[in-house]
Design an enzyme around this catalytic site. Structure first.
Site, PDB file in Angstrom:
ATOM      1  CG  HIS A  57      -1.818  -1.169   1.323  1.00  0.00           C
ATOM      2  ND1 HIS A  57      -2.676  -1.519   0.307  1.00  0.00           N
ATOM      3  CD2 HIS A  57      -1.992  -2.091   2.303  1.00  0.00           C
ATOM      4  CE1 HIS A  57      -3.351  -2.614   0.672  1.00  0.00           C
ATOM      5  NE2 HIS A  57      -2.943  -2.986   1.862  1.00  0.00           N
ATOM      6  CG  HIS A 219      -6.298  -6.129   0.755  1.00  0.00           C
ATOM      7  ND1 HIS A 219      -7.216  -5.645   1.656  1.00  0.00           N
ATOM      8  CD2 HIS A 219      -5.083  -5.872   1.276  1.00  0.00           C
ATOM      9  CE1 HIS A 219      -6.572  -5.129   2.683  1.00  0.00           C
ATOM     10  NE2 HIS A 219      -5.289  -5.254   2.483  1.00  0.00           N
TER      11      HIS A 219
END
Lengths: 331, 208
Positions: A57, A219
């Protein structure tokens, strides 16, 4: 899969070696524990600000370590939360006696590991509080689910509470502020394509060439629905409407707007989308008082964006404007 | 009766079985989670299996505690704290025992499964590993209560876990990442329940 990797198992550690080499003056990297720490910390008398989550991330969270934001970031495996002894080591490293605030995204793995770490830290005499970020309006909250996912608002909480901690607010005040910011923020995302996890080697989501996912998770988890690709103004509306409605932003109110790239979308398209979002908010009578546009909370190579709106009060704006000096955010 | 060597064989067999099924666990997780359950579990159980080669243990309980801490420290995600807590809590009722019988194993299994509930706050039907662990515990306790051998108790527990795993297929997830899918999580077997069934089947192959 075409990626710059040597061995999928070594991706996180090798990236952290790069982080250490790129920012020797501002960051200290503990490769064994996969921690990124602020050079010169812990700062005496200051609440230690700690966050972390799965890798993939970036720049969240390691890119936000530095004066005015985080004291430490714990990096898990790709899309997998860090583990308790790793988080405990970070808590001990950033505690200067004023206690530690953990900023945690509402994902079961993160919640459980940070919870165990907090128990261990209390056993070591470190005072720990936790702010849980759960801002994604794509998935409905109910008594039966694990609650909303924590996404874009995490960046806002880290920036605003980071400035407040630097200003000397104590642990309880920092916790309360973090909860206020998280509570006043809502987000939603759109994926134009899937991400590919290095260890899996193939796309997480099977999206057709003209198919997109509205309300995607960070995700690649599905959100509200799949549909055909549409012009940017229509896609922007599909983000603005649910976020504004969930936040109950009324005509005449103000908003801090964060338009975030998910990793595979260029600035050109992000600014184009920001223009649409800004125009549509104006039509609704919402005054955009601050904005942040760029890729700050990514999902590896996913093409797409997310929109986060915060209803700010004066202190939040003041701390938003306060200086920050991290690799990924600086003003 | 199950001694330290048997418990070490259990962990080693769990590691082998999870290794063999890692790709399948990951595929199940790709469907309703984020596709890393196989890799995470393999990493954790491989590290746990190595403990017996690298270290001497004085008792069953110290060994199981070390396995629990190793799983917590290496698996990550939600599975790390949940499986770690399971093994940590198993150790309690076995602290005075060098050779556990059906009664001690029954108590240990109860403590372990209660640990999973306390940590994950899951209920039956949430579509989690608890949907395999809960029927396994019930089957074990019932068999132990009626005076069955350890092997019979473990066989029934493993079978109940597998039935529990299969029963997760039509469920709508209410915990974990799969819960974010809502109705779309139905039609897929839960990866956590699948790995739990493997671990309990490994117990039936080694602990008696």
């Amino acid at each position: 899969m075409k990626k710059f990797i040597n061995d999928p198992a070594d991706v996180v550690v090798e990236a952290l070696q790069g982080v250490a080499l790129a920012h020797p003056d501002r960051l200290r990297v503990d490769l064994e524990r996969q921690l990124v720490l602020r050079v010169g910390g812990p700062v005496p008398g200051k609440v230690g600000l700690l966050s972390g989550g799965g890798a993939g991330h970036e720049p969240l969270h390691s890119g936000f370590v530095g004066p005015g934001m985080l004291d430490a970031a714990c990096c898990g495996q790709v899309f997998t939360s860090p583990v308790p002894d790793q988080i405990l080591a970070a808590a001990i490293a950033v505690d200067a006696g004023a206690g530690v605030l953990q900023i945690v995204k509402n994902y079961t793995g993160d919640v459980l590991n940070f919870e165990m770490a907090a128990e261990l830290a209390e056993g070591e005499g470190v005072r720990v509080r936790t702010v849980l970020v759960a801002d994604d309006v794509a998935v409905e909250d109910s008594l039966f689910t694990a609650g909303r996912r924590g996404v874009g608002a995490t960046v806002l909480v880290e920036k605003i509470v980071g400035a407040a901690a630097e200003d000397g607010l104590d642990l309880d005040a920092c916790t309360a502020l973090g909860e206020q910011v998280a509570g006043a923020s809502r987000s939603m995302g759109i994926a134009l394509g899937s991400c590919t996890v290095p260890a899996a080697g193939r796309p997480t989501v099977d999206l057709g060439p003209d198919e997109i996912e509205i309300g995607v998770g960070i995700h690649g988890e599905p959100g509200r629905r799949r549909q055909a690709l549409a012009p940017a103004r229509e896609l922007a509306a599909q983000l603005v409407e649910p976020v504004v409605e969930d936040l109950e932003l009324r005509r005449g109110e103000r908003a801090l707007v964060f338009l975030n790239g998910l990793g595979g979308t260029p600035q050109l398209e992000l600014y184009l989308m920001f223009h649409e979002v800004h125009r549509q908010l104006k039509e609704r009578g919402v005054d955009v008082v601050r904005s942040l546009v760029g890729s700050f909370l990514t999902s590896l190579d996913m093409a797409g964006c997310s929109l986060t709106l915060l209803r700010p009060d004066e202190p939040m704006l003041r701390w938003w404007d306060a200086p920050v000096d991290t690799p990924a955010l600086r003003w | 009766m199950a001694d330290l060597t048997a418990f070490q064989a259990w962990v080693a067999q769990s590691a082998r079985s999870i290794g063999e099924h890692a790709a399948h666990l990951t595929d199940l997780d790709r469907a309703i989670g984020d596709g890393d359950h196989g890799a995470n579990m393999e990493r954790g159980f491989t590290a746990s299996a190595r403990l017996a080669e690298d270290e001497q243990f004085s008792g069953i309980d110290t060994y199981l505690k070390k396995v629990g801490m190793t799983l917590v420290s290496t698996v990550g995600g939600a599975s790390g704290p949940l499986y770690g807590t399971f093994f940590l809590r198993l150790a309690g009722p076995l602290s005075a025992s060098d050779d556990a019988g059906a009664r001690e194993l029954s108590q240990a299994l109860r403590a372990g499964v209660e640990g999973i509930v306390a940590r994950g706050k899951a209920e039956r039907g949430d579509k989690t590993m608890y949907d395999a662990f809960a029927p396994a515990l019930a089957a074990f306790e019932e068999a132990a209560h009626t005076g069955r051998t350890i092997q019979e108790c473990l066989d029934q527990a493993a079978r109940a876990a597998e039935e529990g795993r299969d029963a997760t297929e039509p469920m709508v997830a209410r915990k974990g990442r799969a819960s974010y899918l809502g109705e779309r999580s139905a039609g897929h077997v839960d990866p956590g329940a699948s790995s739990a069934a493997l671990v309990l089947r490994a117990a039936a192959q080694t602990l008696a």
